[in-house]
Every structure is written in structure tokens, then in C-alpha cells.
Design a protein around this motif. Structure first.
Motif, PDB file in Angstrom:
ATOM      1  N   ARG A 181     -27.861  -5.987 -62.580  1.00 27.97           N
ATOM      2  CA  ARG A 181     -26.744  -5.196 -62.070  1.00 27.97           C
ATOM      3  C   ARG A 181     -25.402  -5.619 -62.668  1.00 27.97           C
ATOM      4  NH1 ARG A 181     -27.799  -2.309 -57.326  1.00 27.97           N
ATOM      5  NH2 ARG A 181     -29.951  -2.510 -56.625  1.00 27.97           N
ATOM      6  N   GLU A 189     -23.741 -11.486 -62.117  1.00 26.13           N
ATOM      7  CA  GLU A 189     -23.516 -11.402 -63.559  1.00 26.13           C
ATOM      8  C   GLU A 189     -24.762 -11.741 -64.375  1.00 26.13           C
ATOM      9  OE1 GLU A 189     -20.204 -13.944 -64.307  1.00 26.13           O
ATOM     10  OE2 GLU A 189     -18.788 -12.655 -63.222  1.00 26.13           O
ATOM     11  N   LYS A 196     -34.609  -2.584 -66.820  1.00 23.55           N
ATOM     12  CA  LYS A 196     -33.512  -3.304 -67.473  1.00 23.55           C
ATOM     13  C   LYS A 196     -33.697  -4.803 -67.287  1.00 23.55           C
ATOM     14  CE  LYS A 196     -28.474  -3.727 -67.528  1.00 23.55           C
ATOM     15  NZ  LYS A 196     -27.205  -3.301 -66.884  1.00 23.55           N
ATOM     16  N   GLU A 232     -34.359  -7.678 -70.228  1.00 26.95           N
ATOM     17  CA  GLU A 232     -33.516  -8.867 -70.371  1.00 26.95           C
ATOM     18  C   GLU A 232     -34.348 -10.142 -70.326  1.00 26.95           C
ATOM     19  OE1 GLU A 232     -30.568  -8.723 -67.372  1.00 26.95           O
ATOM     20  OE2 GLU A 232     -29.273  -7.345 -68.456  1.00 26.95           O
ATOM     21  N   GLY A 243     -23.841  -4.825 -65.197  1.00 29.67           N
ATOM     22  CA  GLY A 243     -23.019  -3.718 -65.684  1.00 29.67           C
ATOM     23  C   GLY A 243     -22.404  -2.895 -64.568  1.00 29.67           C
ATOM     24  N   THR A 303     -33.340   0.048 -62.898  1.00 30.76           N
ATOM     25  CA  THR A 303     -32.845  -1.322 -62.714  1.00 30.76           C
ATOM     26  C   THR A 303     -33.924  -2.344 -63.060  1.00 30.76           C
ATOM     27  OG1 THR A 303     -31.385  -0.559 -60.941  1.00 30.76           O
ATOM     28  CG2 THR A 303     -31.800  -2.921 -61.062  1.00 30.76           C
TER      29      THR A 303
END
Length: 465
Positions: free
Chosen positions: A188, A184, A120, A124, A190, A117
């Protein structure tokens, strides 16, 4: 793509070795150090995709490291390693800017999930700094007032970590929308977003709803059932109206949040869950703590960061934008042209206090679209209550009388009673008009001063046969 790197800061060699081996098997390069001084040197010489730091270090503490990274390396997620059950340290770490925390002894499965997590999130933030996504919030979180600009900015920041967030605000301000946007815009996105109204679940079913149950664990348990925590695994669990939780459930919820694991009713083993907790209520949670109606330890655990959503009366300048947005949404649903507010109607909305906030504005405009001629909305079509209390005013002000309504008693404008009151007024007026016109709907619509289409809509909505 170059190999991703992780910095581990812990004075226990066993922990450093465990993390180095575990992260190495995830194809990550690991630098492991044992002091704050060594950490500062490593951070000055290299950039990292993720950092783990212990709370207590020989020459300082992990809080210093978190603050340093938050200031000098804001794109690097950092997780605190805490002693088992040390909730205060974990909460302080999250407030200082930590992405998440890991308790000793380290659960390898939970560690791997946290790493995935966090990486990711780092990816981003480096590609578009997440802020590029914040433009999307304007499409749904409408308003240019300083208050709403601050809310959007805070949402962007909160999306970057895993800290529990408590969303405060009156009924109807859009607390669930704020929670969805936090979900969103974060790593998380996804995963699932699971909203639950804590006040809508019967007390005796709460444990089963939250944690699940095993077949045969109680009368009526004919199958295994997954709980809300399991359903939200990898995503976000939004606890709306969290103040409605009974005390016995607050204890169980606190344990699930602290241990990051749940046990289904009738189950023997605890099930690890990776869930971010967002919560909200329109009540004053701090006051409930003082009254002993809400556990202080749970309050501190879910209220790591508080986000206040302002009521509509404190951002009156946003009303025209909101109204236009809502009218476009209504038009898209019905396939008709978007309603147009006449100047008098717009002034009436801007002067109204909206005790039901944005939700009430939506209801008013939906009703107005049904009552107006064509797509032009006049002040009379809004059917606003006759007495409004301006924020900070000492007395109510009178609004011009309309043929559709009379001044309601003060109790009718209370939370939850306004819609019912107006519906009763409409029903009485419509039934009277139908009786006087011998149930000729065209004549009744003319008596009421509304279109035939509007009358048909009202008859269906109010259940008048």
C-alpha cells in the motif's frame, strides 16, 4: 511476462465458478479445487501468485492451508474466504499468516481490489523479498540494540500482510514512525497514509470526521465532506491514541472495519473502503477492556497482531546513535554545523531515564544547541532534571547542581509537565538577568553563561519581548 496464477480452494462450486470467472476477466489463470488434499497436491506441483481458501473444507479447514503456505510458500499471499460476520475466523486467519479475508457473499469490487493489492505484494516479495527495503528503516528507526533489531524485523514481516496491527508503547517512543514504516514497506506504499489523533477530535464531530457527511445533513454542513476512511482508501489509516475513542464511536468503528464500508452522515448508501487499520496508544488497552471503557470486540479486531516499541530507558545503548542522528537533523534544518557531545554530556544522557523517550531527547538536544557555545555541547547545556529515577531503582539519585536549574518537585517530571516546568525556569532566569543588566542583552547573556545567539533564540521561543 508469464500469466499470473491463482489457486482457489472452496467446496462450493458456485464460489469456485464466481472466482474463476472474475479472476479470469482480470487476465489471471485460475486453478480451482474443493479439498485440502487437492490443495496440497496443487501446491506441490505448481507455484501460485495468490491463493484463496474457504474456512471449512470436507477434509480439513483453511487454517491448515494458510499454515502450509506460510511455511512452504512464504512468497504467496493467501486470503481466507469466511462466512458473513464470522469475525473470529477472520482474525484467526490473519494471525496464522493470511494476507486478508473475503466475506460471503463475495463483493466483486472489493475482491478485485484485494487481488490487485495481493499481486503487487507478491511481485515485490519475489523481486527483493521486501527485506531489501528494511535497510531504509535504519535511516529513521535508529538503534542497534536487540530490542530495536527485533522491532525492525517485525515491521518487515507485518508489511507483508493486511492484518490490523496494534502498536503499544509509552508516549514519545515513535509509534507513528513505526506505523509509517509498516505502510511504506508494504504493497500500500503508493496509497495514502492517514494518521489521526483520536483524542484530538471533539466527540460530537467524530462520526463526520471518520465517515464524512452530506450537504445539509446537520447545521453547518454546507458541503459534502469526505471522511478519513475515504481519504485513506487504498492505503493505511493510523488511529493514534485509539483508547480515547468514546464507546458510541467504538461501535461505529467496529462495524466499518468488519464490513469494509462506511456510510456518511446523511447518506443513503454504504461506500466500500479498502483500508488497512493500524492503531496505537500509550495506555494499557487490555486494562481498559477489563474496566469496560473499551469494547472487547473492537480490541480483538484491531489487536490481531501486537507490536511493542520499547522505551528509551530499556535500550540505553542506542542513546549515542540517536543523539548523533538528531543532531545531524537539527544541523540540516538550521544550516549550521552538527553539535558535538562532550564525554560528560554523553554520559549524562546515557544515565538519564527519559520519561518522554525519544521525543524528550529531541527536545533536550534542540535546547542544548541553542544554549551551547559554538557546536560543543557540555553536560550543563543539556539542563537535565536534577532527580532521575533509574529503571528498577528504589530511590532517586541526585545529579550535580547547575546554575541553570534547581531540583524540580516530583510532579514536574510527570508526563507532559516537564517541558513547561523547564520553560518556566528558563523564563524566570532570563527575565532576572535582563532586569539586573538593565535589559542589555549582551550583558544578560554573559550573566547567564550563554551566547548572545542562544539568548536571542530563547527570547523568541519563550515570547519574551
Amino acid at each position: 511476462m508469464s500469466q499470473q496464477t491463482v489457486l482457489v480452494i472452496d467446496d462450493e462450486r458456485d464460489i469456485r465458478e464466481l472466482l474463476t470467472i472474475t479472476l479470469g476477466r482480470m487476465d489471471l489463470r485460475v486453478d480451482a479445487v474443493g479439498t485440502v488434499t487437492e490443495a496440497r497436491r496443487a501446491l506441490a506441483e505448481h507455484s501460485y501468485d495468490l491463493c484463496f481458501t474457504d474456512m471449512r473444507l470436507p477434509d480439513g479447514n483453511g487454517q491448515e492451508v494458510i499454515e502450509l503456505i506460510a511455511t512452504s510458500h512464504p512468497d504467496t499471499p493467501v486470503a481466507m474466504i469466511t462466512a458473513y460476520g464470522n469475525v473470529d475466523a477472520a482474525v484467526n486467519a490473519l494471525k496464522a499468516g493470511a494476507f486478508d479475508f473475503v466475506s460471503k457473499p463475495v463483493d466483486i469490487q472489493m475482491l478485485r481490489q484485494l487481488v490487485r493489492t495481493a499481486l503487487k505484494l507478491a511481485e515485490e516479495k519475489r523481486s527483493d523479498h521486501v527485506a531489501a527495503k528494511s535497510g531504509g528503516t535504519g535511516d529513521r528507526l535508529v538503534g542497534d540494540s536487540p530490542a530495536m533489531q527485533q522491532v525492525r524485523s517485525t515491521i518487515t514481516k507485518l508489511a507483508r500482510n493486511q492484518a490490523p496491527v496494534y502498536i503499544a508503547g509509552e508516549s514519545g517512543v515513535g509509534k507513528e514512525l513505526v506505523a509509517r514504516l509498516i505502510h511504506e514497506q508494504g504493497p500500500r506504499a503508493g496509497g495514502p497514509f492517514v494518521p489521526v489523533n483520536c483524542g484530538a477530535i471533539p466527540s460530537e464531530l467524530m462520526e463526520s470526521e471518520f465517515f464524512g457527511h452530506r450537504k445539509g445533513s446537520f447545521t453547518g454542513a454546507v458541503n459534502d465532506k469526505e471522511g478519513l476512511f475515504q481519504a485513506a482508501h487504498g492505503g493505511t489509516l493510523f488511529l493514534d491514541e485509539v483508547a480515547e475513542l468514546p464507546l458510541h464511536m467504538q461501535v461505529k468503528l467496529l462495524r466499518a472495519i468488519q464490513e469494509k464500508a462506511v456510510r456518511a452522515i446523511g447518506g443513503r448508501d454504504e461506500i466500500p473502503v479498502d483500508v488497512r487499520i493500524l492503531s496505537a496508544t500509550h495506555k494499557n488497552l487490555g486494562a481498559l477492556v477489563e474496566l469496560g471503557q473499551f469494547r472487547q470486540d473492537l480490541f480483538y479486531r484491531i489487536n490481531v497482531i501486537e507490536l511493542c516499541v520499547p522505551p528509551l530507558r530499556e535500550r540505553r545503548g542506542d542513546v549515542p546513535l540517536l543523539a548523533a542522528f538528531i543532531l545531524r537533523q537539527l544541523a540540516a534544518k538550521s544550516g549550521a554545523a552538527a553539535g558535538q557531545l562532550q564525554p560528560a554530556a554523553q554520559r549524562a544522557l546515557e544515565e538519564y531515564d527519559f520519561p518522554g523517550n525519544v521525543r524528550e531527547l529531541e527536545n533536550i538536544l534542540e535546547r542544548a544547541m541553542a544554549m551551547c557555545d559554538g557546536d560543543t555541547i557540555d553536560a550543563i547545556d543539556l539542563m537535565l532534571p536534577q532527580r532521575t529515577q533509574r529503571a528498577g531503582a528504589g530511590a532517586a539519585s541526585e545529579a550535580p547542581a547547575t546554575p541553570h536549574a534547581v531540583a524540580p518537585p516530583a510532579a514536574a517530571t510527570g508526563d507532559g509537565g516537564l517541558d513547561d516546568y523547564i520553560s518556566n525556569l528558563e523564563r524566570t532566569a532570563i527575565v532576572k538577568a535582563l532586569e539586573e543588566s538593565r535589559y542589555n542583552k549582551t550583558a544578560a547573556a554573559k550573566k547567564l553563561g550563554i551566547t548572545f545567539r542562544a539568548l536571542r533564540y530563547k527570547l523568541k521561543k519563550l515570547g519574551i519581548d
